[in-house]
Design a protein around this motif. Structure first.
Motif, PDB file in Angstrom:
ATOM      1  N   LYS A  55      10.779  39.198  17.109  1.00 12.75           N
ATOM      2  CA  LYS A  55       9.742  40.242  17.093  1.00 12.75           C
ATOM      3  C   LYS A  55       9.918  41.129  15.860  1.00 12.75           C
ATOM      4  O   LYS A  55      11.037  41.472  15.486  1.00 12.75           O
ATOM      5  CB  LYS A  55       9.843  41.113  18.355  1.00 12.75           C
ATOM      6  N   ASP A  56       8.803  41.502  15.247  1.00 15.01           N
ATOM      7  CA  ASP A  56       8.787  42.516  14.181  1.00 15.01           C
ATOM      8  C   ASP A  56       9.721  42.209  13.013  1.00 15.01           C
ATOM      9  O   ASP A  56      10.494  43.055  12.584  1.00 15.01           O
ATOM     10  CB  ASP A  56       9.134  43.898  14.766  1.00 15.01           C
ATOM     11  N   ARG A  57       9.664  40.969  12.515  1.00 16.59           N
ATOM     12  CA  ARG A  57      10.430  40.613  11.323  1.00 16.59           C
ATOM     13  C   ARG A  57       9.451  40.056  10.292  1.00 16.59           C
ATOM     14  O   ARG A  57       8.373  39.587  10.629  1.00 16.59           O
ATOM     15  CB  ARG A  57      11.496  39.544  11.648  1.00 16.59           C
ATOM     16  N   SER A  58       9.880  40.071   9.027  1.00 19.44           N
ATOM     17  CA  SER A  58       9.005  39.574   7.962  1.00 19.44           C
ATOM     18  C   SER A  58       8.822  38.065   8.099  1.00 19.44           C
ATOM     19  O   SER A  58       9.641  37.373   8.714  1.00 19.44           O
ATOM     20  CB  SER A  58       9.620  39.877   6.594  1.00 19.44           C
TER      21      SER A  58
END
Length: 197
Positions: A30-33
């Motif tokens: 979740k929520d990574r580049s």
């Protein structure tokens, strides 16, 4: 379907825990580049192959296809954007999340490899708009899914495992009970043994 299903958010956990008897593991990033996601999936794919563990990629079905991963998990909100025909053509299996009967009907229409039901018990992982489903709901789901394997998730512990399996679940998915344990490796081994019993 393996009875013990580990869910982690990072390749570091896979490298740490898979060698201790984990045969079925989901990478839920979740929520990574985009670059980090690609690196994580590639590393996880290679590591799981090496250790003969089944890797399941959460959400990133396009990357799973591109990188040669053969199992994906999708939540209800992701199903609308997924190309199920492309996944089937590539031999990619998929599991789907469900929380109520409308979602279950929708999920079964895609003929998934498994259906997940949660949260069975109160969970610390994220705020859920659904109340805990309980064991009776597992039994009802099992009647409705027929031959499709049923995965229970949410607030599971080894102590609750017997009830979950007796209610009809085929597999127990575990996140915080292991990742927040004082000794995650020992807790993983405990889970592996408990699921064998």
């Amino acid at each position: 379907m393996e009875r013990f299903y580990l869910i982690t958010g990072d390749i570091a956990w896979i490298e740490k825990l898979v060698p201790h008897g984990v045969k079925f593991v989901q990478l839920r990033i979740k929520d990574r580049s985009d670059e980090v996601v690609r690196q994580q999936i590639t590393k996880a794919r290679d590591f799981c192959r090496q250790h003969r563990a089944q890797l399941v990629i959460n959400d990133y079905w396009e990357l799973a296809l591109e990188l040669g991963c053969d199992f994906v998990h999708l939540g209800q909100e992701d199903m609308g954007n997924a190309d199920f025909a492309a996944m089937r053509k590539a031999g990619v299996r998929f599991g789907l999340s469900t929380h109520d009967e409308a979602e279950l009907d929708r999920a079964l229409s895609y003929k998934p490899e498994y259906v997940a039901l949660g949260p069975v018990y109160p969970t610390k992982l994220k705020q859920m708009k659904w109340k805990p489903q309980g064991l009776e709901r597992i039994s009802r789901w099992k009647q409705m899914v027929g031959e499709t394997p049923l995965v229970a998730i949410g607030g599971l512990t080894p102590e609750r495992l017997a009830g979950v399996f007796q209610a009809g679940s085929d597999s127990a998915a575990v996140v915080t009970d292991i990742l927040q344990a004082h000794d995650p490796i020992a807790r993983t081994q405990e889970w592996v043994e408990a699921c064998k019993r």
